[in-house]
Design a protein around this motif. Structure first.
Motif, mmCIF file in Angstrom:
data_model
loop_
_atom_site.group_PDB
_atom_site.id
_atom_site.type_symbol
_atom_site.label_atom_id
_atom_site.label_comp_id
_atom_site.label_asym_id
_atom_site.label_seq_id
_atom_site.Cartn_x
_atom_site.Cartn_y
_atom_site.Cartn_z
ATOM 1 N N THR A 132 0.857 -1.188 0.000
ATOM 2 C CA THR A 132 0.000 0.000 0.000
ATOM 3 C C THR A 132 0.887 1.229 0.000
ATOM 4 N N VAL A 133 0.616 2.170 -0.901
ATOM 5 C CA VAL A 133 1.385 3.401 -0.976
ATOM 6 C C VAL A 133 0.471 4.560 -0.587
ATOM 7 N N THR A 134 0.978 5.447 0.217
ATOM 8 C CA THR A 134 0.190 6.572 0.724
ATOM 9 C C THR A 134 0.802 7.880 0.248
ATOM 10 N N LEU A 135 -0.037 8.740 -0.367
ATOM 11 C CA LEU A 135 0.354 10.076 -0.806
ATOM 12 C C LEU A 135 -0.259 11.064 0.170
ATOM 13 N N ASP A 142 -0.488 12.292 -14.128
ATOM 14 C CA ASP A 142 0.030 12.520 -15.481
ATOM 15 C C ASP A 142 0.105 14.017 -15.828
ATOM 16 N N ASN A 143 -0.976 14.764 -15.592
ATOM 17 C CA ASN A 143 -0.920 16.214 -15.771
ATOM 18 C C ASN A 143 -1.940 16.842 -14.836
ATOM 19 N N THR A 144 -1.844 18.162 -14.705
ATOM 20 C CA THR A 144 -2.638 18.855 -13.692
ATOM 21 C C THR A 144 -4.093 19.024 -14.085
ATOM 22 N N LYS A 145 -4.480 18.534 -15.222
ATOM 23 C CA LYS A 145 -5.888 18.612 -15.608
ATOM 24 C C LYS A 145 -6.606 17.268 -15.479
ATOM 25 N N LYS A 146 -5.836 16.195 -15.187
ATOM 26 C CA LYS A 146 -6.420 14.857 -15.096
ATOM 27 C C LYS A 146 -6.522 14.455 -13.616
ATOM 28 N N VAL A 147 -7.724 14.545 -13.116
ATOM 29 C CA VAL A 147 -7.948 14.188 -11.704
ATOM 30 C C VAL A 147 -7.914 12.664 -11.562
ATOM 31 N N VAL A 148 -7.281 12.174 -10.499
ATOM 32 C CA VAL A 148 -7.175 10.726 -10.270
ATOM 33 C C VAL A 148 -8.568 10.161 -10.005
ATOM 34 N N PRO A 149 -8.993 9.116 -10.745
ATOM 35 C CA PRO A 149 -10.320 8.531 -10.493
ATOM 36 C C PRO A 149 -10.324 7.701 -9.187
ATOM 37 N N GLN A 150 -11.478 7.650 -8.538
ATOM 38 C CA GLN A 150 -11.630 6.859 -7.308
ATOM 39 C C GLN A 150 -12.058 5.431 -7.667
ATOM 40 N N SER A 151 -11.557 4.437 -6.943
ATOM 41 C CA SER A 151 -11.931 3.035 -7.143
ATOM 42 C C SER A 151 -11.739 2.316 -5.822
ATOM 43 N N ASP A 152 -11.931 0.958 -5.865
ATOM 44 C CA ASP A 152 -11.747 0.201 -4.635
ATOM 45 C C ASP A 152 -10.288 0.166 -4.212
ATOM 46 N N ARG A 153 -9.341 0.442 -5.158
ATOM 47 C CA ARG A 153 -7.923 0.490 -4.810
ATOM 48 C C ARG A 153 -7.430 1.898 -4.585
ATOM 49 N N HIS A 154 -8.181 2.921 -4.979
ATOM 50 C CA HIS A 154 -7.752 4.306 -4.883
ATOM 51 C C HIS A 154 -8.760 5.049 -4.005
ATOM 52 N N THR A 155 -8.360 5.380 -2.784
ATOM 53 C CA THR A 155 -9.265 6.033 -1.822
ATOM 54 C C THR A 155 -8.585 7.254 -1.235
ATOM 55 N N THR A 170 -8.727 10.034 2.130
ATOM 56 C CA THR A 170 -9.191 10.314 3.492
ATOM 57 C C THR A 170 -8.453 11.553 3.968
ATOM 58 N N GLY A 171 -9.169 12.681 4.009
ATOM 59 C CA GLY A 171 -8.528 13.905 4.453
ATOM 60 C C GLY A 171 -7.400 14.299 3.540
ATOM 61 N N ALA A 172 -6.206 14.385 4.099
ATOM 62 C CA ALA A 172 -5.034 14.846 3.341
ATOM 63 C C ALA A 172 -4.273 13.699 2.725
ATOM 64 N N THR A 173 -4.802 12.468 2.741
ATOM 65 C CA THR A 173 -4.071 11.323 2.209
ATOM 66 C C THR A 173 -4.826 10.704 1.047
ATOM 67 N N PHE A 174 -4.038 10.201 0.090
ATOM 68 C CA PHE A 174 -4.544 9.460 -1.048
ATOM 69 C C PHE A 174 -3.845 8.113 -1.018
ATOM 70 N N THR A 175 -4.623 7.003 -0.954
ATOM 71 C CA THR A 175 -4.069 5.664 -0.743
ATOM 72 C C THR A 175 -4.296 4.814 -1.975
ATOM 73 N N ILE A 176 -3.196 4.128 -2.418
ATOM 74 C CA ILE A 176 -3.281 3.174 -3.518
ATOM 75 C C ILE A 176 -3.018 1.802 -2.925
ATOM 76 N N SER A 177 -4.039 0.951 -2.902
ATOM 77 C CA SER A 177 -3.889 -0.407 -2.369
ATOM 78 C C SER A 177 -3.492 -1.346 -3.499
ATOM 79 N N ARG A 178 -2.637 -2.311 -3.161
ATOM 80 C CA ARG A 178 -2.177 -3.319 -4.136
ATOM 81 C C ARG A 178 -1.733 -2.648 -5.439
#
Length: 1426
Positions: A808-811, A828-841, A843-851
């Motif tokens: 698990t990597v935490t940003l 990739d660029n500042t206009k492409k917002v990261v999509p949310q999924s079961d692996r990408h969540t 919480t507050g100031a953190t963005f977590t990528i599971s597996r």
């Protein structure tokens, strides 16, 4: 029957005579005083021991068989009483011997602790108190509990646990006062109703009046000293009639109420009465303090805002002096219907309306209602109400109503008779008695009057004006009243005349002088209609006869005796509790006669008016510098002079009704009271009014937001309490610089707003509140610093990076310390917002990528926003994420045995392919316990757990590998080896196999073999120290068996084994000992059984003895059962006498193997004994049989004498072999084939099986020796023949050799035994190299009983003496064959092997040493005929 025996003796002519006299022992009788059925802890009892006759005796008392008291007095006082089974007896004082029989037993059971619950009232709550006490509690009942004026009220008291021996004491409750007798929970103190109590369990209040309302308790006492119970729980006598001083008012004014509604109850005082408190009674007891527990209080009104069913109960007001107001029984119902009826008694003639109310009246009115009285339907109404226009006493009862919506509870409606219509029962009884007594006189008077009227024609009455009587004064006229009757002409006057005569007779017939008894007259002074609390009151008891000093006076108040004996009873300062009915009587001191009781005088004490203090000014709170006006109010009276007190000190300058104080120095507790010249001359002191000064409030300044960013709007809020009269002033940089208002700086009430904040707005800000109408300013606020900052830049951090797949990597995005920021993530660029999924969540100031996968590798940005303030931060710098595959860890266990035992050592190894600079981390059940650069972890001793491992990066401790496979390590308790011996019974010459194993595991063991020896300290021993052990082999064996080849008698004994494995070696526990037994007799000792058989019946006697031979000692009997080895016959399983152990009463559990064992570890023969509970056993020999012996097996019946066995079947190895009618079977000559298991069966039952051992005929030491001897004889014979031929040729010339060898047998050598023959031969030719054979004369005709002995002595010739072979001088070889008569047709061969002796320098002839003989027995195939 026990007797006393007295011995007498006499000596006459040297003859000693003795005789005895027997007397019957007296009987002791034990009694208990008092003999109550129940005795309570703390009571005193007396035991009395009664014995008829006897002098100089002592009385002994026992409790449960133990002596507790002795004395010459027959009584034993137990204080306090104790539990026990008591007896007594009499002892002779001289010698302490028993004089009487033991008495009857008395079981004394003392009742123990009881738990009583109570409510203890505190200032703000009720506490449920548990009282644990040894005493019982009295139980009181009051009947009736609702007062009906003029009726009697009965108090009944009892003790639940016991009803015997009690005297009852009666009390009335008063408010709790320290120092007075009080209840346990201190809810009330008590005052006695009577002095010495009553033996009756009831007390009557006759007649009961309003002054009797209140609480009552009782308690009981008995015994000497008196033992008191606890006070009973208080019970109450209530009245529904209104009290003159206070009234309980209910709003709504009814007795039934719905749940979840509001109910108000108030104590409305009349006049100056104060100090009343609302109380209520429910099942749990009395409760007060409405404001703290079951409602809210405002003034004198208690409000229950949401009623509950548990609020049902009796409510009343109670004063501090113990007076009670009217009481109301309130019912709170959860149903849909209630009955509205008046809460107070009705007076006859009043109109009564009963209303049936529906909870949902507005939406569903009652269309039809049935009304019931005392359970019977009395009316149907369609309006929902029932009216009784004029109630009477007959209308009193229980009422309820019923409609379609439901049924109401029942309520009691009370009817009172108007006071003016109540006729005194005493007066009525006097009138009736007077009429009955004077009826004859009345009859005579009427006759005379009729005659008079007839004679004159008329009757008239003449009376003077001053003698004119009113109708209500007739009964008060005395005998001396003037009367004149004149006959006239009017009939109406005649009737008036008759009435005058009748009244005169009634009164005169009941004059106090008629019966000579004086009457007391009670007066009260002052004769005012109102007596005020605190005034002086005198009651005088006047008796017209004699002087005051001739009488002793008795005073009663409400049925209670007063202590005064004087004719005046003075109350110096009357209290409210002094109200009541008083009456008196006199007792003549000399004549000892009582006067009549006086009339009852009612003393009603009126409370003084109470002053009250209130604030005229209304501003709140009060600050220092304010002016406050106070007013003193006293109701009902005027002309008061007012006195003011502050903190209980009088303010002499303040005497008006109002006073003004200044709060700068006059805060405190204020009270007032009134004084006047007329009655009442004073008022009660008012309750305290606390005037407190509130410190000037502090001002609170809040700023939002702070810090602020340029361009934002900043709001400052100033607060000074909740008062809306405050206005505010704002300051910046210092408290003298007021903020200048502008287009960006505005104020509204308590807020100051800064629009489009700039850096110039930074600085310190204050605020202050003011009330201009009162010239009051608050304390200026603390300064607040406003900071205006430029927009921040977001900072992005990634952990870990690079990252392994599956991890698990935490940003984390950070924009200062403000928690109001929310974040947006870009890839990739500042206009492409990261999509949310079961692996990408997020919480507050953190963005977590599971597996994470390879597709997650890229550049990432973040940006912060405060949406409520419409602010965005500067976007962060990009960060690249790298994703790599993670290696696999493999965990192995060495040694990899299926079972691991406590104390063993194991090694865990973690193998990871690839990777450098890593550490190996080992985990047990998920918890790390070891990490190192080496991949192995040694666990010593092994511990339970679920073990895993993984690799960690040495630099940062991050995970390097996948978690390994899991190994479940289950550590078992230390095992015990298991040994078996096969066979367990020795058959000489056969091999015996010892087999050892570990039940829990069979892998990796090495086995060690031991023989048991008697226990000795210092040697390896079994855990129970029953034996020590000695090893059979040194280093053990990998095989799990060990063979004794061949097994002989010296192998009998106990054996154990144990196993070991691993490095270091881990040993099991020693096995339980197993035994190798022999049935053959031992040369030193024999185990003898009596009866001599292997099977025995239960409940019989069995003797076993170790019969030693020679000087052998130290043998002990032992036995082996399923539970193990047992010894110590005398202590555990029999009785010992010398060397014999006797089991006097055999049981089935006595079955087992028995043997004798010496202190050095030798074993005797063993016998396998079976003890059977059946009816049949098989008698078989307890020892092995020899081939050719005769054996008899007998089937024995337990009841042989009364029921002999007619027919028996015998079985061998389960097969029927013979039927016998004699009950026994004989084998004349047993052979080896007869060995086996035998049993018998008859109509009585079946015996157990027993093994019969058959030994072959003993051939000698061994068959192998016999073979050697036979072969040796043949070889020796051939060699001797050749040698003899050579010798004969060599010595032919001399001829002596042959003559000696072949000389005929001498007659004296016939029938010699081997020893004699050997001795004679040696004596005849001591120096010869050989000896001649000697033959028995009867050898040719020897039969089966002949024995042949052969003795061969082999001696080697000296090699140096080859020149003289005919005359061997050193180490010759001797051969001797002897034949003679024997008993068993056996042949013995004895071979003597003698070692070569070294040659000596001196040639000397040496006599061969005596050699031990070895005999071998040979059984011939056929025996020669006679």
């Amino acid at each position: 029957m026990l007797i006393n025996i007295i011995l007498h003796s006499k000596v006459c002519d040297n003859i000693y005579f003795m005789w005895c006299v027997c007397t019957e022992r007296p009987v002791a009788v034990l009694t208990l005083q008092p003999n109550w059925p129940q005795i309570f802890s703390g009571e005193t009892v007396t035991l009395r021991c009664n014995i008829q006759g006897g002098e100089e005796i002592e009385y002994a008392f026992y409790s449960s068989g133990k002596l507790v008291y002795t004395n010459t007095e027959p009584e034993y006082r137990i204080s306090p009483a104790k539990n026990g089974l008591y007896t007594c007896e009499c002892l002779q004082k001289i010698n302490g011997l028993k004089h009487s029989e033991t008495s009857n037993a008395i079981q004394l059971t003392v009742l123990g602790k009881s738990v009583f619950m109570g409510l203890q009232e505190k200032e703000t709550e009720y506490c449920v108190i548990s009282f644990i006490t040894d005493k019982p509690q009295a139980v009181l009942s009051v009947s009736p509990q609702w007062l009906n004026p003029g009726d009697s009220v009965i108090l009944s008291c009892g003790v639940k646990e016991s009803s015997t021996g009690w005297r009852f004491f009666w009390y009335r409750t008063v408010p709790y006062t320290a120092g007075l007798p009080s209840l346990l929970d201190r809810s009330y103190s008590v005052e006695p109703l009577s002095g010495y109590g009553t033996t009756e369990d009831s007390y009557t209040l006759i007649p009961a009046g309003p002054n009797h309302t209140g609480g009552y308790v009782c308690r009981a006492g008995r015994g000497d000293p008196v033992y008191d119970t606890l006070y009973s729980e208080p019970q109450f006598l209530w009245s529904g009639d209104l009290h003159p001083s206070v009234s309980l008012r209910i709003r709504p004014n009814r007795t039934q109420h719905f749940t979840s509604k509001s109910l108000s109850l108030s104590c409305e005082e009349k006049g100056n009465s104060t100090g009343w408190r609302l109380k209520r009674y429910r099942e749990r007891g009395v409760e007060s303090r409405c404001g703290s527990n079951w409602g809210s209080i405002a003034g004198s009104t208690c409000t229950i805002r949401s009623t509950l069913e548990k609020d049902s109960g009796v409510y009343w007001c109670e004063s501090a002096s113990g007076e009670y107001s009217n009481a109301v029984n309130i019912t709170v119902a959860a149903g849909a219907v209630i009955l509205e009826n008046p809460a107070y008694p009705m007076t006859e003639g009043d109109s009564l309306t009963l209303l049936c109310t529906n909870r949902y009246q507005e939406t569903n009115p009652n269309p039809k209602v049935d009304f019931y009285k005392d359970g019977e339907l009395i009316r149907n109404e369609t309006t929902g109400e029932m009216t009784i226009p004029a109630v009477s006493k007959s209308d009193e009862g229980f009422y309820k109503c019923k409609s379609n919506e439901g049924e109401s509870p029942e309520s009691w409606v009370t009817m009172r008779v108007p006071p003016g219509s109540i006729v005194s029962m005493c007066l009525l009884s006097r009138l009736l008695c007077g009429l009955l007594v004077l009826s004859p006189f009345l009859l005579v008077s009427i006759i005379l009057m009729v005659k008079c009227c007839r004679a004159q024609g008329m009757c008239s009455t003449t009376k003077s004006p001053q003698d004119e009587l009113r109708s209500d004064d007739i009964i008060e006229q005395t005998e001396s009243s003037r009367k004149s009757l004149v006959c006239g002409d009017r009939m109406e006057s005649t009737l008036l005349c008759l009435l005058l005569v009748l009244s005169t007779h009634i009164y005169s017939g009941h004059s106090e002088d008629d019966d000579g008894q004086a009457k007391a007259d009670l007066t009260i002074h002052p004769k005012s209609s109102q007596i005020f609390s605190g005034e002086s009151v005198t009651l005088r008891c006047n008796i017209k006869r004699g002087e005051v000093t001739d009488w002793e006076y008795t005073w009663h108040k409400d049925g209670v005796d007063l202590l005064s004996k004087k004719h005046e009873y003075e109350i110096s300062e009357v209290k409210m509790s002094d109200s009541g009915d008083y009456w008196c009587l006199g007792t003549h001191i000399d004549q000892k006669k009582d006067s009549k009781w006086s009339n009852r005088v009612r003393l009603t004490v009126t409370a003084l008016p109470t002053a009250s203090v209130k604030i005229v000014t209304t501003q709140e709170p009060l600050y220092s510098g304010d002016t406050v006006k106070l007013q003193c109010d006293i109701s009902d009276y005027t002309d008061w002079t007012y006195h003011w007190l502050i903190n209980k000190e009088r303010l002499s300058s303040h005497t008006s009704k109002t006073t003004t104080i200044f709060l700068s120095d006059q805060a405190g507790q204020y009270q007032c009271e009134g004084r006047r010249t007329r009655r009442p001359q004073k008022s009660y002191l008012s309750s305290s009014l606390h005037i407190s000064v509130t410190a000037l409030p502090e001002t609170t300044l809040t700023v939002n937001p702070n810090p602020a960013y340029t361009g934002e709007t900043v709001t400052l809020m100033c607060s000074v309490g909740s008062d809306s009269d405050w206005s505010y002033t704002w300051y910046k940089d210092n408290t003298k610089k007021v903020v200048t208002l502008s287009g960006r700086h505005t104020t509204t009430g308590a807020t100051f707003t800064i629009s489009r904040a700039a850096e110039s707005d930074q600085g310190l800000y204050w605020c202050q509140g003011e009330i201009q109408s009162r010239s009051i300013s608050s304390i200026i606020s603390d300064p607040v610093t406003i900071t205006v900052k430029a927009l921040p830049k977001a900072i992005l951090t990634i952990n870990p990076n690079p990252v392994y797949t599956g991890e698990t990597v935490t940003l984390t995005c950070s924009v200062g310390y403000d928690n109001a920021w929310s974040y947006t993530w870009y890839k990739d660029n500042t206009k492409k917002v990261v999509p949310q999924s079961d692996r990408h969540t997020t919480t507050g100031a953190t963005f977590t990528i599971s597996r994470p996968a390879v597709s997650d590798q890229s550049l990432y940005w973040c940006q912060g926003e405060i949406q409520s303030r419409s602010i965005s931060s500067i976007i962060s710098d990009p960060v690249n994420i790298t994703v790599i595959e993670r290696p696999v860890a493999v965990l192995t266990l060495q040694p990899n045995w299926p079972q691991i035992f406590s104390g063993e050592t194991v090694t865990l190894r973690c193998d990871i392919q690839g990777g450098k600079r890593i550490e190996y981390a080992f985990y047990n059940s998920g918890k790390s316990f070891y990490s190192k650069t080496e991949p192995e972890y040694r666990i010593s001793p092994a511990k339970n757990g679920l073990y895993t491992c993984e690799g960690l990066q040495k630099i940062n401790g991050l995970k390097h590998s996948e978690t390994s496979n899991a190994i479940q390590l289950t550590v078992l308790d230390k095992p015990q080896a298991v040994l078996s011996v096969s066979p367990q019974w020795l058959n000489p010459g056969d091999s015996v196999t010892l087999s050892c194993g570990v039940k829990e595991s069979s892998i990796g063991w090495r086995f060690f073999w031991y023989r048991t020896v008697p226990y000795r300290a210092g040697l390896p021993s079994l855990l129970d120290k029953s034996y020590s052990v000695e090893p059979l082999s040194g280093n053990g064996t990998t095989e799990d068996s060990y063979t004794l080849i061949p097994a002989g008698p010296n192998h009998t004994g106990g054996y154990v084994c144990r196993a070991g494995r691993g490095d270091p070696v881990y040993d099991t526990l020693y096995s339980e000992p197993q035994f190798l037994w022999s049935g053959d007799l031992h040369p030193s000792v024999s185990l003898r059984i009596r009866p001599n058989r292997t099977q025995h019946f239960t409940s019989k006697s069995l003797s076993l003895s170790c019969e030693e031979k020679g000087n052998s000692t130290g043998w002990r009997l032992k036995r082996y059962r399923e539970r193990g080895v047992e010894s110590w016959c005398g202590s555990y399983w029999g009785s010992i006498a010398g060397s014999t152990c006797t089991i006097r009463f055999t049981l089935e559990k006595d079955s087992g193997v028995y043997w004798c064992e010496s202190g050095s570890g030798e074993y005797s023969n063993a016998v396998n004994i079976t003890v059977d509970a059946g009816a049949v056993i098989l008698e078989s020999p307890a020892y092995p049989m020899t081939e050719g012996d005769s054996v008899t097996l007998r089937c024995t019946n337990r009841y042989q004498e009364t029921n002999p066995i007619p027919k028996v079947d015998f079985y061998k190895d389960g097969v029927l072999i013979r039927n016998e009618t004699t009950g026994e079977m004989t084998i004349p000559a047993v052979s080896k084939s007869d060995e086996g298991f035998y049993k018998c069966k008859s109509t009585e039952g079946e015996s157990p099986e027993s093994w019969v051992t058959v030994r072959g005929v003993t051939p000698g030491p061994s068959t192998s020796v016999l073979v050697v001897v036979v072969v040796g004889l043949v070889v020796a014979g051939v060699l001797m023949a050749i040698l003899l031929v050579l010798l004969c040729r060599y010595k032919n010339a001399k001829g002596s050799c042959c003559n000696r060898i072949f000389s005929p047998p001498q007659p004296h050598s016939t029938n010699l035994d081997p020893k004699q023959d050997q001795g004679s031969t040696q004596s005849q030719a001591p120096d010869a190299g050989y000896t001649r054979p000697q033959h028995d004369a009867a050898a040719a005709t020897a039969g089966p009983s002949d024995v042949m002995y052969a003795q061969i002595q082999l001696k080697k010739f000296d090699k140096k003496k080859k020149k003289k072979p005919a005359v061997p001088k050193e180490n010759p070889v001797y051969s001797e064959v002897k034949t003679g008569k024997a008993t068993a047709a056996t042949g013995h061969a004895e071979v003597d092997l003698k070692q070569k002796a070294k040659a000596k320098k001196k040639k000397e002839t040496e006599t061969p040493p005596e050699a031990d003989s070895v005999y071998s027995q040979v059984k011939p195939v056929t025996a020669p005929g006679p």
